[in-house]
Design a protein around this motif. Structure first.
Motif, PDB file in Angstrom:
ATOM      1  N   ASP A   1      30.137 -55.927  47.383  1.00 36.99           N
ATOM      2  CA  ASP A   1      29.384 -56.628  48.438  1.00 36.99           C
ATOM      3  C   ASP A   1      29.377 -58.147  48.295  1.00 36.99           C
ATOM      4  N   LYS A   2      30.558 -58.723  48.178  1.00 36.78           N
ATOM      5  CA  LYS A   2      30.692 -60.174  48.165  1.00 36.78           C
ATOM      6  C   LYS A   2      31.699 -60.601  49.219  1.00 36.78           C
ATOM      7  N   SER A   3      31.549 -61.792  49.715  1.00 38.70           N
ATOM      8  CA  SER A   3      32.550 -62.367  50.608  1.00 38.70           C
ATOM      9  C   SER A   3      33.706 -62.894  49.770  1.00 38.70           C
ATOM     10  N   ALA A   4      34.809 -63.250  50.432  1.00 36.42           N
ATOM     11  CA  ALA A   4      35.957 -63.788  49.702  1.00 36.42           C
ATOM     12  C   ALA A   4      35.564 -65.040  48.918  1.00 36.42           C
ATOM     13  N   MET A   5      34.765 -65.905  49.525  1.00 36.79           N
ATOM     14  CA  MET A   5      34.326 -67.119  48.844  1.00 36.79           C
ATOM     15  C   MET A   5      33.448 -66.776  47.634  1.00 36.79           C
ATOM     16  N   GLU A   6      32.584 -65.803  47.794  1.00 41.45           N
ATOM     17  CA  GLU A   6      31.720 -65.393  46.682  1.00 41.45           C
ATOM     18  C   GLU A   6      32.528 -64.774  45.556  1.00 41.45           C
ATOM     19  N   TYR A   7      33.573 -63.967  45.898  1.00 42.42           N
ATOM     20  CA  TYR A   7      34.436 -63.416  44.865  1.00 42.42           C
ATOM     21  C   TYR A   7      35.146 -64.537  44.103  1.00 42.42           C
TER      22      TYR A   7
ATOM     23  N   GLY B   1      28.260 -67.007  31.392  1.00 40.82           N
ATOM     24  CA  GLY B   1      27.611 -68.311  31.354  1.00 40.82           C
ATOM     25  C   GLY B   1      27.108 -68.661  29.972  1.00 40.82           C
ATOM     26  N   GLU B   2      26.528 -67.678  29.278  1.00 40.26           N
ATOM     27  CA  GLU B   2      26.009 -67.933  27.934  1.00 40.26           C
ATOM     28  C   GLU B   2      27.138 -68.212  26.945  1.00 40.26           C
ATOM     29  N   LEU B   3      28.247 -67.492  27.077  1.00 42.81           N
ATOM     30  CA  LEU B   3      29.364 -67.725  26.171  1.00 42.81           C
ATOM     31  C   LEU B   3      29.928 -69.127  26.355  1.00 42.81           C
ATOM     32  N   ALA B   4      30.098 -69.551  27.598  1.00 43.06           N
ATOM     33  CA  ALA B   4      30.584 -70.906  27.851  1.00 43.06           C
ATOM     34  C   ALA B   4      29.618 -71.942  27.285  1.00 43.06           C
ATOM     35  N   SER B   5      28.327 -71.742  27.500  1.00 42.04           N
ATOM     36  CA  SER B   5      27.320 -72.678  26.987  1.00 42.04           C
ATOM     37  C   SER B   5      27.327 -72.706  25.455  1.00 42.04           C
ATOM     38  N   ALA B   6      27.440 -71.545  24.834  1.00 51.55           N
ATOM     39  CA  ALA B   6      27.449 -71.481  23.373  1.00 51.55           C
ATOM     40  C   ALA B   6      28.686 -72.168  22.798  1.00 51.55           C
ATOM     41  N   LEU B   7      29.821 -72.013  23.460  1.00 51.48           N
ATOM     42  CA  LEU B   7      31.035 -72.688  23.001  1.00 51.48           C
ATOM     43  C   LEU B   7      30.874 -74.201  23.041  1.00 51.48           C
ATOM     44  N   TRP B   8      30.350 -74.715  24.144  1.00 50.44           N
ATOM     45  CA  TRP B   8      30.162 -76.159  24.261  1.00 50.44           C
ATOM     46  C   TRP B   8      29.109 -76.660  23.269  1.00 50.44           C
ATOM     47  N   ALA B   9      28.077 -75.856  23.012  1.00 50.67           N
ATOM     48  CA  ALA B   9      27.066 -76.251  22.033  1.00 50.67           C
ATOM     49  C   ALA B   9      27.668 -76.322  20.631  1.00 50.67           C
TER      50      ALA B   9
ATOM     51  N   ILE C   1      34.657 -64.987  40.081  1.00 47.02           N
ATOM     52  CA  ILE C   1      35.725 -64.849  39.093  1.00 47.02           C
ATOM     53  C   ILE C   1      35.948 -66.158  38.347  1.00 47.02           C
ATOM     54  N   GLU C   2      35.768 -67.282  39.006  1.00 46.78           N
ATOM     55  CA  GLU C   2      35.879 -68.571  38.320  1.00 46.78           C
ATOM     56  C   GLU C   2      34.793 -68.698  37.243  1.00 46.78           C
ATOM     57  N   HIS C   3      33.606 -68.206  37.548  1.00 42.85           N
ATOM     58  CA  HIS C   3      32.519 -68.228  36.566  1.00 42.85           C
ATOM     59  C   HIS C   3      32.881 -67.364  35.360  1.00 42.85           C
ATOM     60  N   MET C   4      33.452 -66.187  35.601  1.00 42.73           N
ATOM     61  CA  MET C   4      33.826 -65.294  34.507  1.00 42.73           C
ATOM     62  C   MET C   4      34.886 -65.909  33.605  1.00 42.73           C
ATOM     63  N   GLU C   5      35.715 -66.785  34.146  1.00 50.88           N
ATOM     64  CA  GLU C   5      36.828 -67.353  33.383  1.00 50.88           C
ATOM     65  C   GLU C   5      36.479 -68.663  32.682  1.00 50.88           C
TER      66      GLU C   5
END
Length: 259
Positions: A73-79, A35-43, A83-87
């Motif tokens: 310990d995540k559901s399929a939706m949580e996974y 999250g911080e990397l994405a925010s820093a890139l946009w900044a 992973i979308e957040h990581m990308e």
């Protein structure tokens, strides 16, 4: 904005640097770092004092992928959401106006390799090793392989994805994953020189070129020319284009309007 897992710096020569800063964990992505990397890139993209962005890693590695301590310990939706957040940083680079250079050393594997491939340009130390290694622990790198495949093509991308082998910097360069390979001791200075050289170009011309390149990438061949020609025509109407041509004829350095 205050960051925990990235360090952000802006030089007087219009180069912004984002350092992944989890050295004890080999700069693996956890949710906060992603999250911080994405925010820093946009900044950086919005900062008029930045024309070129460099991403590098603290410590002995560029990035060793995703922190698997977050995997359980995540559901399929949580996974899916996780992973979308990581990308998000990988996607942000293609959407940004400004060019991003990856400065790579040590290892760049899994999502780290994806980050290198997603960067517009990449320079690496000769001791760098890269790979889509998740297959070796029963997972896979189907997200990172997307930018990797755009660099190396289908057959090699599938080999990297399915075998999970590490490749050395010279081989990565031959595949198209790296623009330059330099001695480890020279990496910092070479990256600085390269980024500062790029920052001297017309920022508007670079931004239009980058946007046009990514927008046209998946279009039919003839449509690519249509889009690029439209981008070129718009650029020719700008003050920077006129200034650049005039400076060439007057044998002087151009004074760009857009920072």
């Amino acid at each position: 904005m205050a960051y925990t897992h990235v360090i952000v710096e802006v030089s007087e020569r219009l180069v912004g640097t984002i350092t992944l800063n989890r050295p004890d964990e080999l700069n693996t992505f956890n949710s906060l770092l992603a999250g911080e990397l994405a925010s820093a890139l946009w900044a950086m993209d919005a900062d008029p004092a930045v024309r070129v962005v460099v991403i590098k890693g603290a410590g002995k590695a560029f990035c060793a992928g995703i922190d698997i301590n977050e995997l359980a310990d995540k559901s399929a939706m949580e996974y899916r959401q996780w992973i979308e957040h990581m990308e998000q940083p990988l996607l942000a680079i293609a959407r940004m106006r400004k060019p991003v250079i990856a400065q790579v050393h040590g290892v760049a594997v899994a999502n780290g390799m994806g980050l290198v491939a997603a960067a517009d340009l990449a320079i690496a130390a000769g001791n760098t090793k890269m790979g889509l290694t998740a297959i070796n622990v029963g997972l896979n790198c189907v997200g990172p392989v997307i930018p990797v495949a755009r660099c190396v093509g289908r057959k090699k991308a599938l080999e990297l994805l399915l075998f999970g082998d590490l490749i050395k910097a010279p081989e990565a360069q031959a595949m198209g994953l790296l623009n330059r390979v330099v001695e480890k001791e020279a990496l910092e200075a070479e990256t600085k020189t390269w980024a500062e050289s790029l920052a001297k170009k017309s920022p508007l011309a670079i931004q239009i070129a980058k946007k046009g390149f990514y927008a046209s990438e998946d279009l039919p061949y003839e449509r690519q020319f249509d889009l690029m020609n439209e981008a070129f025509a718009r650029l020719c109407t700008t003050q920077d284009a006129k200034e650049g041509v005039q400076a060439f004829f007057e044998k002087r350095n151009p004074r760009w309007q857009e920072r």
